[in-house]
Design a protein around this motif. Structure first.
Motif, PDB file in Angstrom:
ATOM      1  N   PRO A   1       1.088  -1.177   0.221  1.00 41.10           N
ATOM      2  CA  PRO A   1       0.067   0.018  -0.061  1.00 41.10           C
ATOM      3  C   PRO A   1       0.942   1.777  -0.398  1.00 41.10           C
ATOM      4  O   PRO A   1       0.395   2.335  -0.346  1.00 41.10           O
ATOM      5  N   PHE A   2       2.106   1.178   0.584  1.00 39.68           N
ATOM      6  CA  PHE A   2       2.858   2.694   0.515  1.00 39.68           C
ATOM      7  C   PHE A   2       3.365   2.597  -0.920  1.00 39.68           C
ATOM      8  O   PHE A   2       4.000   3.991  -1.006  1.00 39.68           O
ATOM      9  N   GLN A   3       3.251   1.879  -2.008  1.00 37.40           N
ATOM     10  CA  GLN A   3       3.838   2.741  -3.109  1.00 37.40           C
ATOM     11  C   GLN A   3       1.813   2.775  -4.168  1.00 37.40           C
ATOM     12  O   GLN A   3       2.391   3.184  -5.057  1.00 37.40           O
ATOM     13  N   THR A   4       0.908   3.186  -3.515  1.00 33.79           N
ATOM     14  CA  THR A   4      -0.271   3.117  -4.220  1.00 33.79           C
ATOM     15  C   THR A   4      -0.059   4.707  -4.603  1.00 33.79           C
ATOM     16  O   THR A   4       0.693   5.252  -4.056  1.00 33.79           O
ATOM     17  N   TYR A   5      -0.956   4.953  -5.404  1.00 29.31           N
ATOM     18  CA  TYR A   5      -0.396   6.418  -5.992  1.00 29.31           C
ATOM     19  C   TYR A   5      -1.652   7.283  -4.928  1.00 29.31           C
ATOM     20  O   TYR A   5      -0.341   8.611  -4.791  1.00 29.31           O
ATOM     21  N   GLU A   6      -2.247   6.834  -4.302  1.00 33.09           N
ATOM     22  CA  GLU A   6      -2.809   7.816  -2.996  1.00 33.09           C
ATOM     23  C   GLU A   6      -1.708   7.973  -2.221  1.00 33.09           C
ATOM     24  O   GLU A   6      -1.902   8.826  -1.905  1.00 33.09           O
ATOM     25  N   TRP A   7      -1.154   7.264  -1.205  1.00 35.01           N
ATOM     26  CA  TRP A   7       0.004   7.266  -0.480  1.00 35.01           C
ATOM     27  C   TRP A   7       1.061   8.254  -0.901  1.00 35.01           C
ATOM     28  O   TRP A   7       1.505   9.358  -0.635  1.00 35.01           O
TER      29      TRP A   7
ATOM     30  N   TRP B   1       2.221  16.954   0.583  1.00 35.46           N
ATOM     31  CA  TRP B   1       2.095  18.094   2.367  1.00 35.46           C
ATOM     32  C   TRP B   1       4.277  18.130   2.295  1.00 35.46           C
ATOM     33  O   TRP B   1       4.479  19.201   2.624  1.00 35.46           O
ATOM     34  N   TYR B   2       4.735  17.605   2.009  1.00 40.88           N
ATOM     35  CA  TYR B   2       6.452  17.263   2.225  1.00 40.88           C
ATOM     36  C   TYR B   2       7.489  17.350   1.355  1.00 40.88           C
ATOM     37  O   TYR B   2       8.778  17.628   1.006  1.00 40.88           O
ATOM     38  N   GLY B   3       6.595  17.629  -0.813  1.00 43.88           N
ATOM     39  CA  GLY B   3       7.671  17.157  -1.605  1.00 43.88           C
ATOM     40  C   GLY B   3       8.320  18.495  -1.163  1.00 43.88           C
ATOM     41  O   GLY B   3       7.739  19.884  -0.978  1.00 43.88           O
TER      42      GLY B   3
ATOM     43  N   ALA C   1       7.838   9.329  -0.186  1.00 47.54           N
ATOM     44  CA  ALA C   1       7.484   8.777   0.820  1.00 47.54           C
ATOM     45  C   ALA C   1       8.049   7.832   1.870  1.00 47.54           C
ATOM     46  O   ALA C   1       7.483   7.625   2.978  1.00 47.54           O
ATOM     47  N   ALA C   2       9.326   7.735   2.278  1.00 48.97           N
ATOM     48  CA  ALA C   2      10.184   7.287   2.174  1.00 48.97           C
ATOM     49  C   ALA C   2       9.862   7.014   3.970  1.00 48.97           C
ATOM     50  O   ALA C   2       9.870   6.092   4.741  1.00 48.97           O
ATOM     51  N   ASP C   3       9.731   7.998   4.460  1.00 46.02           N
ATOM     52  CA  ASP C   3      10.277   8.475   5.545  1.00 46.02           C
ATOM     53  C   ASP C   3       8.896   7.642   6.703  1.00 46.02           C
ATOM     54  O   ASP C   3       8.921   7.554   7.418  1.00 46.02           O
ATOM     55  N   GLN C   4       7.415   7.898   5.977  1.00 44.94           N
ATOM     56  CA  GLN C   4       6.438   7.327   6.433  1.00 44.94           C
ATOM     57  C   GLN C   4       6.145   6.139   5.942  1.00 44.94           C
ATOM     58  O   GLN C   4       4.974   5.677   6.110  1.00 44.94           O
TER      59      GLN C   4
END
Length: 392
Positions: A48-54, A61-63, A100-103
């Motif tokens: 799920p951490f590779q889904t488009y929504e994530w 918010w972080y980029g 999103a690696a950190d989360q």
């Protein structure tokens, strides 16, 4: 945008035209939304951490503007591989890291296995042609991930070291002897009896669990984080969990993932009072217990982890998933269930000579961190089984 020239390679059953690109424009994430969703559905190893929504929510918010590096590979126009990455600096070295690696508890690339050979070659070539970085650092790669295929065929140096331990429990199929019953059957008879008594106590008290519909997810996530903060009051808490950007990222990502069947937000009520919340991520093969919150006084009345585990296992069973992952960490409250440990790996793919120094520094820092935690010590050297050099 960096574009590699189209080439002709043999594909399964026919010759095919391949194109590879590295997108730097932030608009590319939006423009490729449908393609990335479709590719995720065709990537059985993805989590799920590779889904488009994530990924999209995290980037919003972080980029940092100008740092997007979204590598894509197409075969006859169809997206068959993608690596959503960001350029950054770690320990003074220019690197690429997964968005999103950190989360995220797992990092990977997206890959359609029907096109694996050609897609991996073109993905590697596109990344190597992209200037300005010395190493690609994938910190939490699950066994069986597509990133292992990329690492195995990387034409330059690559390293792997042990990373986090994740704990898993089998969900089983339908009927008796599955779900929470199967987990309790793994325990000593006396311990299992105590756990079943605790479950009866939860049921007698009338605590109910409800799956929140997508349109109510943002409010439910905010309520969950409020409970999470209250439950950790007076104790060390992950500081990112208290920040507004994390709150907004999680609410946005979860809403889209629940809509697409990639997550569930469970709310627990006692006499119509919200007492706990649980965010569960739904992958192709497992569900993952990502984050929960509960009223502090609830823990003195019922076994909160047992209450949530029963629901998570039931969700996995109903969705025909193999297991419930308790995700990163081997805390004592997880170990009591006698879960199966699954070790992630950190994969570092080198582009320039500086990658050797970066990989060495990463190994040293991992060693020192393990020693501070009182762990078993440093990973084994290049000849050791715990951390072999992939290839030179």
């Amino acid at each position: 945008m960096t574009v590699t020239a189209p080439s002709r390679l043999a594909a399964p059953g026919a010759s095919a035209e391949w194109t590879a690109e590295v997108h730097r424009e932030e608009q590319a994430l939006i423009a490729l939304a449908d393609d990335l969703r479709d590719l995720y559905d065709r990537s059985p190893a993805a989590t799920p951490f590779q889904t488009y929504e994530w990924i999209k929510s995290w980037w919003g918010w972080y980029g940092t503007r100008g740092r997007l590096r979204l590598a894509t590979v197409r075969c006859r126009g169809r997206l068959v591989a993608a690596a959503p990455l960001a350029a950054g600096v770690r320990h003074g070295f220019p690197v690429l890291v997964p968005i999103a690696a950190d989360q995220s508890d797992f990092t990977d690339v997206l890959l359609d296995p029907a096109y694996a050979d050609g897609a991996v070659r073109h993905l590697a070539r596109a990344l190597l042609d992209e200037r300005g970085w010395c190493a690609l650092d994938l910190r939490e790669v699950r066994p069986g991930s597509a990133a292992h295929l990329v690492a195995a065929r990387w034409p330059r140096r690559a390293w792997r070291t042990p990373s986090s331990v994740c704990l898993e429990l089998p969900a089983g199929g339908s009927g008796s002897g599955t779900g929470i019953d199967a987990v309790l059957d793994r325990l000593p008879r006396r311990t299992a009896g105590k756990m079943r008594a605790k479950l009866r106590k939860i049921d007698v008290r009338g605590i109910t669990a409800e799956s929140v519909p997508a349109d109510r997810v943002p409010d439910a996530v905010h309520a969950l984080l409020d409970l999470h903060t209250r439950q950790w009051r007076g104790r060390p808490i992950n500081p990112e969990h208290t920040r507004e950007r994390f709150r907004r990222h999680l609410a946005e990502a979860a809403a889209g993932m629940v809509r697409d069947g990639r997550a569930a937000v469970l709310q627990y009520r006692w006499d119509d009072r919200l007492v706990a919340g649980d965010l569960v991520l739904i992958g192709h093969r497992h569900v993952g217990a990502y984050l929960y919150g509960a009223l502090p006084d609830l823990r003195s009345r019922v076994d909160v982890s047992l209450m949530m585990l029963r629901e998570d296992l039931a969700l996995a069973r109903d969705l025909h998933r193999q297991s419930v992952s308790l995700l990163r960490g081997d805390e004592p409250y997880k170990l009591k269930w006698r879960p199966t440990p699954v070790r992630n790996e950190r994969i570092i793919l080198g582009r320039t000579a500086a990658a050797t120094a970066y990989a060495g520094l990463a190994r040293t820092r991992a060693y020192l961190s393990e020693r501070r935690r009182g762990g078993p010590g440093a990973p084994a050297g290049p000849s050791g089984s715990a951390s072999p050099l992939l290839h030179d």
